[in-house]
Motif scaffolding. Structure first.
Motif, PDB file in Angstrom:
ATOM      1  N   ALA A   8     -30.730 -36.556   1.348  1.00  0.00           N
ATOM      2  CA  ALA A   8     -30.099 -35.840   2.356  1.00  0.00           C
ATOM      3  C   ALA A   8     -28.600 -36.440   2.815  1.00  0.00           C
ATOM      4  O   ALA A   8     -28.526 -37.564   2.229  1.00  0.00           O
ATOM      5  CB  ALA A   8     -30.786 -36.272   3.717  1.00  0.00           C
ATOM      6  N   GLY A   9     -27.647 -35.492   2.964  1.00  0.00           N
ATOM      7  CA  GLY A   9     -26.328 -35.745   2.911  1.00  0.00           C
ATOM      8  C   GLY A   9     -25.539 -34.942   3.752  1.00  0.00           C
ATOM      9  O   GLY A   9     -26.396 -33.907   4.589  1.00  0.00           O
ATOM     10  N   ASN A  10     -24.265 -34.717   3.614  1.00  0.00           N
ATOM     11  CA  ASN A  10     -23.635 -33.507   4.178  1.00  0.00           C
ATOM     12  C   ASN A  10     -22.824 -32.641   3.215  1.00  0.00           C
ATOM     13  O   ASN A  10     -22.351 -33.099   2.078  1.00  0.00           O
ATOM     14  CB  ASN A  10     -22.604 -34.084   5.024  1.00  0.00           C
ATOM     15  N   LEU A  11     -22.612 -31.397   3.406  1.00  0.00           N
ATOM     16  CA  LEU A  11     -22.027 -30.563   2.414  1.00  0.00           C
ATOM     17  C   LEU A  11     -20.490 -30.981   2.257  1.00  0.00           C
ATOM     18  O   LEU A  11     -19.961 -31.142   3.494  1.00  0.00           O
ATOM     19  CB  LEU A  11     -22.087 -29.111   2.855  1.00  0.00           C
ATOM     20  N   ALA A  12     -20.048 -31.302   1.110  1.00  0.00           N
ATOM     21  CA  ALA A  12     -18.533 -31.509   1.195  1.00  0.00           C
ATOM     22  C   ALA A  12     -17.633 -30.392   1.411  1.00  0.00           C
ATOM     23  O   ALA A  12     -16.592 -30.574   1.770  1.00  0.00           O
ATOM     24  CB  ALA A  12     -18.437 -32.139  -0.413  1.00  0.00           C
TER      25      ALA A  12
END
Length: 130
Positions: A8-12
């Motif tokens: 899980a992360g954030n869209l660059a």
């Protein structure tokens, strides 16, 4: 050989919509940044350097991600990690990069609800849309 990965992360940046050459099917490319929190020697929680993952999403999920997600949005990815290789156009040297592939046969992608709330609108199945 492929390895299954989940993160899980954030869209660059905003997902980019493309179409395959063979049959003009949509797919999305994006980079997902995963920020890991670690505890330093003083016991304080600090952010580690983010890890960037290149992601390709095929099938119906591609258009859903393109239409629903933007830069900075939280997202989770479950897919197969593969290595893509190609010759450099200028030097002819072999280039490669790891890509996580999500398609209708294997994998999932969605928004992470850890820090946001969302309302879901069901999309019709391909069989229903015809």
């Amino acid at each position: 050989m492929s390895t299954t990965v989940t993160f899980a992360g954030n869209l660059a940046e905003a997902p980019e919509l493309h179409h395959t050459r063979e049959n003009n099917k949509p797919f999305v490319t994006c980079r997902v940044l995963v920020n890991r929190r670690i505890q330093n020697d003083q016991g304080e929680w600090v952010s580690d350097e983010p890890t960037a993952h290149n992601v390709k999403i095929f099938g119906s999920a591609a258009t859903h991600v393109h239409d629903s997600c933007g830069s900075g949005d939280p997202i989770f990815v479950h897919g197969l990690e593969r290595t893509e290789s190609w010759p450099d156009k200028e030097t002819g040297e072999k280039r490669s990069k790891d890509v996580v592939v999500v398609d209708n046969r294997f994998g999932e992608v969605g928004i992470s609800l850890k820090y946001v709330s969302a309302r879901m609108d069901r999309a019709p199945h391909a069989a229903q849309a015809s």
